[in-house]
Design an enzyme around this catalytic site. Structure first.
Site, PDB file in Angstrom:
ATOM      1  N   ARG A 119      28.939  35.417  47.912  1.00  0.00           N
ATOM      2  CA  ARG A 119      28.393  35.045  46.600  1.00  0.00           C
ATOM      3  C   ARG A 119      28.353  33.522  46.554  1.00  0.00           C
ATOM      4  NH1 ARG A 119      29.923  37.322  40.694  1.00  0.00           N
ATOM      5  NH2 ARG A 119      28.425  38.843  41.487  1.00  0.00           N
TER       6      ARG A 119
ATOM      7  N   HIS B 261      20.092  38.943  43.134  1.00  0.00           N
ATOM      8  CA  HIS B 261      21.324  39.730  43.138  1.00  0.00           C
ATOM      9  C   HIS B 261      20.947  41.152  43.589  1.00  0.00           C
ATOM     10  CE1 HIS B 261      25.310  40.951  42.351  1.00  0.00           C
ATOM     11  NE2 HIS B 261      25.380  40.814  41.044  1.00  0.00           N
TER      12      HIS B 261
ATOM     13  N   GLN C  84      23.194  44.313  43.028  1.00  0.00           N
ATOM     14  CA  GLN C  84      23.060  44.751  41.639  1.00  0.00           C
ATOM     15  C   GLN C  84      21.756  45.524  41.475  1.00  0.00           C
ATOM     16  OE1 GLN C  84      25.271  44.000  38.829  1.00  0.00           O
ATOM     17  NE2 GLN C  84      24.032  45.700  38.095  1.00  0.00           N
TER      18      GLN C  84
ATOM     19  N   ASP D 280      20.744  40.466  30.334  1.00  0.00           N
ATOM     20  CA  ASP D 280      21.804  39.756  31.064  1.00  0.00           C
ATOM     21  C   ASP D 280      22.129  38.502  30.245  1.00  0.00           C
ATOM     22  OD1 ASP D 280      23.563  38.798  33.009  1.00  0.00           O
ATOM     23  OD2 ASP D 280      21.986  38.116  34.373  1.00  0.00           O
TER      24      ASP D 280
ATOM     25  N   CYS E 127      23.932  44.096  33.623  1.00  0.00           N
ATOM     26  CA  CYS E 127      24.701  43.999  34.877  1.00  0.00           C
ATOM     27  C   CYS E 127      26.168  43.706  34.615  1.00  0.00           C
ATOM     28  CB  CYS E 127      24.092  42.921  35.749  1.00  0.00           C
ATOM     29  SG  CYS E 127      24.039  41.301  34.952  1.00  0.00           S
TER      30      CYS E 127
ATOM     31  N   ARG F  17      27.812  50.471  41.175  1.00  0.00           N
ATOM     32  CA  ARG F  17      27.827  49.367  42.156  1.00  0.00           C
ATOM     33  C   ARG F  17      28.553  49.843  43.415  1.00  0.00           C
ATOM     34  NH1 ARG F  17      27.511  44.015  40.642  1.00  0.00           N
ATOM     35  NH2 ARG F  17      27.620  43.679  42.883  1.00  0.00           N
TER      36      ARG F  17
HETATM   37  N1   CP Z   1      27.426  42.315  37.775  1.00  0.00           N
HETATM   38  C1   CP Z   1      28.217  41.576  38.567  1.00  0.00           C
HETATM   39  O1   CP Z   1      27.836  41.149  39.664  1.00  0.00           O
HETATM   40  O2   CP Z   1      29.458  41.345  38.052  1.00  0.00           O
HETATM   41  P1   CP Z   1      30.543  40.331  38.650  1.00  0.00           P
HETATM   42  O3   CP Z   1      30.016  38.945  38.423  1.00  0.00           O
HETATM   43  O4   CP Z   1      31.789  40.609  37.870  1.00  0.00           O
HETATM   44  O5   CP Z   1      30.689  40.603  40.104  1.00  0.00           O
HETATM   45  N1  NVA Z   2      22.932  36.115  35.866  1.00  0.00           N
HETATM   46  C1  NVA Z   2      24.375  36.220  35.939  1.00  0.00           C
HETATM   47  C2  NVA Z   2      24.753  37.490  36.611  1.00  0.00           C
HETATM   48  C3  NVA Z   2      26.217  37.733  36.766  1.00  0.00           C
HETATM   49  C4  NVA Z   2      26.516  39.016  37.485  1.00  0.00           C
HETATM   50  C5  NVA Z   2      24.936  35.024  36.690  1.00  0.00           C
HETATM   51  O1  NVA Z   2      24.360  34.634  37.708  1.00  0.00           O
HETATM   52  O2  NVA Z   2      25.939  34.470  36.243  1.00  0.00           O
END
Ligand code: CP
Ligand code: NVA
Length: 305
Positions: free
Chosen positions: A102, A129, A132, A224, A264, A292
């Site tokens: 990530r 993502h 997701q 989101d 998400c 997930r």
């Molecule tokens: N939706 C998602 O990726 O959640 P986290 O940021 O908690 O991993």
């Molecule tokens: N759009 C959000 C998604 C988190 C899972 C972010 O990038 O923070």
């Protein structure tokens, strides 16, 4: 399948295979537990940003398939800071069978994939993502029984999650609409790319500014956060810009009567979604979050078994 970097990289058949495998693995898990098909395999979880779902669902997916996973916090690897991304990729991939990362810059995911000798999974970048996105397709399929011909409406920021949902929708025969304030929608390049991915020429991609217009006729209403990780300095301004983009009961009432509401997570309740909707009859938020793990089991099995 060598890496899992974007839903755009896969054929509709490959995405369908992942979904079917995920459904089978969920069923297997429910009726007593998964077989240890990844025994002896290891997964490094590299995080440059916080996480609940991605970290725990990948770790438990691996554990339940008989493999081993471990977490590396932003303070440990410091990708591109303590050492270059290619060097980190070369070394880490000599120890483990798979790397999930990530990151902020999407280019770091691409570099990891280029220099790693083992598969790399994108666990979110500023661009997309896809893990997701796959779980979202999985959940819609599970609840609605089909994907082709459905309409997904995304209300809010044209961000990483919206982009993966758009690409996933195109690859599975769904129509996609996004309502965002001017200047915060997805790019024209995303639209072009998405249109080229359609599996049916009748599929539509609509970018609008009016949330009511986007959700009209929608089977899925998705939202989101307005401020993604890394954009914290803009959050005051974003709160003002997005104020009329809340998914509340009034907006949901304008979608199809049997629509589902997705997010998400993490959610900022009272901002992009109200409690009444998040906890209401249309919400599939908890099933979506659980999925997930099941969808990611399919990714891991395809890459590693
Ligand atoms: N939706 C998602 O990726 O959640 P986290 O940021 O908690 O991993
Ligand atoms: N759009 C959000 C998604 C988190 C899972 C972010 O990038 O923070």
């Amino acid at each position: 399948m060598k890496h899992f970097l974007s839903l755009a990289d896969f054929t509709p058949e490959q995405i369908d295979e992942l979904l079917q495998l995920g459904l089978r693995l969920k069923e297997e898990w429910r009726s007593g537990g998964n077989k240890p098909v990844l025994a002896g395999k290891s997964l490094a979880l590299v995080f440059m940003k916080p996480s609940l779902r991605t970290r725990v669902s990948f770790e438990m997916a691996m554990v339940r398939l008989g493999g081993y996973a471990f977490y590396l916090s932003p303070n440990e690897i410091k990708l591109g800071n303590r050492e270059s991304v290619p060097d980190a990729a070369r070394v880490l991939s000599s120890y483990v069978d798979c790397i999930m990362a990530r990151v902020y810059e999407h280019d770091h995911i691409l570099q990891l994939a280029e220099y790693s000798s083992v598969p790399v999974i994108n666990g979110l970048s500023d661009y997309n993502h896809p893990a997701q996105g796959l779980a979202d397709l999985f959940t819609i399929l599970e609840v609605k029984g089909r994907l082709r011909g459905l309409k997904v409406a995304f209300v809010g920021d044209g961000n990483n999650v919206a982009r993966s949902l758009l690409f996933g929708a195109m690859k599975t025969g769904m129509n996609f609409a996004i309502a965002s304030p001017a200047g915060y929608t997805l790019g024209d390049d995303d639209r072009e790319k998405a249109l080229a991915m359609r599996i049916d020429p009748e599929q539509t991609v609509t970018f609008v500014t009016d949330p009511a217009e986007a959700v009209r006729g929608a089977d899925v209403v998705y939202t989101d956060v307005w401020t993604s990780m890394g954009q914290e300095a803009e959050s005051g301004r974003r709160l003002q810009v997005f104020v009329s983009y809340q998914v509340n009961e009034e907006l949901v009432a304008q979608a199809n009567e049997d629509c589902i509401v997705m997010h998400c997570l993490p959610a900022h309740r009272g901002e992009e979604i109200t409690d009444a909707v998040a906890d209401g009859p249309h919400s599939v938020l908890w099933q979506q979050a659980e999925n997930r793990m099941h969808a990611q089991k399919a990714i891991l099995v395809k890459l590693l078994a």
